[in-house]
Write an enzyme that holds these catalytic residues in place. Structure first.
Site, mmCIF file in Angstrom:
data_model
loop_
_atom_site.group_PDB
_atom_site.id
_atom_site.type_symbol
_atom_site.label_atom_id
_atom_site.label_comp_id
_atom_site.label_asym_id
_atom_site.label_seq_id
_atom_site.Cartn_x
_atom_site.Cartn_y
_atom_site.Cartn_z
ATOM 1 C CG ASN A 237 -1.798 1.361 1.495
ATOM 2 O OD1 ASN A 237 -1.864 1.946 0.312
ATOM 3 N ND2 ASN A 237 -2.695 1.198 2.279
ATOM 4 N NE ARG B 140 -6.369 0.574 0.161
ATOM 5 C CZ ARG B 140 -6.870 1.014 1.422
ATOM 6 N NH1 ARG B 140 -6.127 0.832 2.500
ATOM 7 N NH2 ARG B 140 -7.964 1.650 1.530
ATOM 8 C CG HIS C 33 -13.360 2.554 3.348
ATOM 9 N ND1 HIS C 33 -14.057 3.599 3.819
ATOM 10 C CD2 HIS C 33 -12.037 2.870 3.659
ATOM 11 C CE1 HIS C 33 -13.226 4.313 4.733
ATOM 12 N NE2 HIS C 33 -12.085 3.893 4.556
ATOM 13 N NE ARG D 277 -10.864 12.317 3.970
ATOM 14 C CZ ARG D 277 -10.625 10.874 3.629
ATOM 15 N NH1 ARG D 277 -11.694 10.079 4.264
ATOM 16 N NH2 ARG D 277 -9.453 10.699 3.490
ATOM 17 C CD GLU E 107 -9.053 -2.153 4.017
ATOM 18 O OE1 GLU E 107 -8.557 -2.054 5.047
ATOM 19 O OE2 GLU E 107 -9.342 -1.188 3.229
#
Ligand code: ADP
Length: 405
Positions: free
Chosen positions: A7, A91, A180, A241, A385
């Site tokens: 990643n 990823r 996601h 956020r 993941e």
């Protein structure tokens, strides 16, 4: 198969090295502060051996070289030569409308990822750096890209089209994509496993609550809606956020405060959410601590955060015509009994009955936290993941080898 999962972010490369046959993560870690003074390597082997050491990682290529070297190191490694890495899974944040499933990285796929840079300028360029570095360092090893957006490609147009001039969709690809996806996919599958049911027979709402947060409506195994949109800014309240807001407020504040586009972007992405409301922290643990001490704005941040999750659960139950299970994951979702309880409070009309003791006791393992009478089941699951990326990589590389034979 032995698979390295990478990643690659702006200043870090996170990695996990799997033996997929044994479903075992042999080693994991990250190189951080790439291109900055004081780069660091954290590395952990499956047997608990750990190191944390300063390294010289001027760019992503050097960082990945360091990762390969530590995997081969005599004292901390798990392989003796590069050739034992059979494939690399990356990823990748954005696959746009073209890359709707995990793919072997060919020149064409690389170009398609490059074409998505405009849609994910903060992520895809770094993902590509990781891909290019591996091509140089491990030239004969197949590489696979797994996209954060791909799982949501099954959303119908009624979920993904914004009510703005349609020409903007045509011209700039402005629509909801969702993110996601790899996590939602894993968590939905794991929910079905825990229920001992076929995912194809279930309506599941998955709540990924980490630093970034999103909810997905997964009907018979397919994502039909999710709360993040054109960018990861939409939807739930997150650490920094804002999630859903009236877009007019952005224009209003920009004109009042004379903000540039970059400043407004920073306001919405870095200074909003939990930290924006509380003025204390983006970290849910800190918010919970301060709320418990009676700090008003921390209490408010917790209320706004959980009320938003509740609204999405209600909306997605409606979108799917009912819900069989709600599953929480991510750093907050897997760990915070308070957030789960507050988010589900008042949802008894959906058949949701939380078991207070199970909810409090769900620590460190995937568990059911609804009561035995609950018509709709509730679970906490630790997302994985990287395992999904490793298994997709294995599947694609194996079928490639099969075709070659
Ligand atoms: P990322 O989205 O970066 O992968 P994580 O999934 O690790 O992040 O989630 C980070 C969030 O999880 C932080 O807000 C952190 O406070 C929260 N978190 C971690 N452990 C707990 C806990 N025990 N209780 C409440 N929140 C927690």
């Amino acid at each position: 198969m032995r698979i390295l999962v990478l990643n690659s972010g702006s200043s870090s490369v996170k990695y996990k090295f799997f033996d997929t046959g044994k479903r075992l993560c042999l080693a994991e870690g990250q190189v951080e502060r790439i291109g900055l003074p004081g780069s660091l390597l954290h590395h952990k082997r499956f047997d608990g051996d750990r190191i944390r050491t300063g390294v010289e990682a001027l760019d992503h290529g050097k960082a990945i070289e360091i990762v390969i070297a530590v995997l081969m190191s005599e004292n901390h490694g798990v392989i003796s030569e590069k050739g034992e890495i059979e494939a690399v899974g990356h990823r990748v944040a954005h696959g746009g409308e073209r890359l709707t499933e995990s793919a072997l990285i060919t020149d064409e796929v690389r170009k398609a990822i490059h074409d998505c840079i405009e849609l994910a300028p903060l992520h895809n360029p770094h993902n590509l750096r990781g891909i290019d570095a591996c091509k140089q360092l491990l030239p004969d090893i197949p590489q696979v890209a797994v996209f954060d957006t791909a799982f949501h490609h099954t959303m119908p147009a009624s979920s993904y089209i914004y009510a703005v001039p349609y020409i903007l969709y045509r011209r700039y690809g402005i629509r909801r994509y969702g993110f996601h996806g790899t996590s939602h996919r894993y968590v939905a599958g794991r929910t079905a496993e825990l229920m001992r049911r076929e995912l194809a027979s279930l309506n599941v709402i998955t709540c990924h609550l980490g630093n970034g947060c999103s909810v997905a409506a997964i009907k018979k195994g397919k994502s039909i809606d999710t709360s993040m949109g054109f960018t990861p800014l939409e939807g739930l309240v997150m650490g920094t956020r804002c999630g859903d807001i009236d877009p007019a407020l952005v224009l209003y504040v920009m004109s009042k405060e004379n903000l540039t586009v970059a400043e407004a972007t920073a306001m919405l992405n870095k200074h909003s959410g939990l930290v924006g409301i509380s003025g204390i922290s983006s970290d849910m643990r800190e918010i919970e601590n301060q709320a418990e001490r009676g700090e008003e704005r921390a209490k408010l941040a917790l209320e706004v955060f959980t009320y938003r999750v509740k609204k999405y659960i209600g909306a997605y139950a409606a979108a799917m015509g009912g819900v069989d299970a709600v599953t929480f994951t991510g750093g907050i979702g897997s760990n915070s009994a308070i957030v789960r309880a507050k988010s589900l409070d008042g949802l008894e009309f959906l058949g949701i009955n939380l078991d207070v003791e199970r909810n409090r006791g769900a620590i460190g393992v995937d568990s059911e936290i609804s009561s035995s009478q609950s018509r709709t089941k509730v679970y906490t699951v630790f997302t994985n993941e990287e395992l999904v990326i490793a298994l997709d990589t294995e599947r694609i590389v194996s079928s490639l080898e099969h075709q070659r034979r």
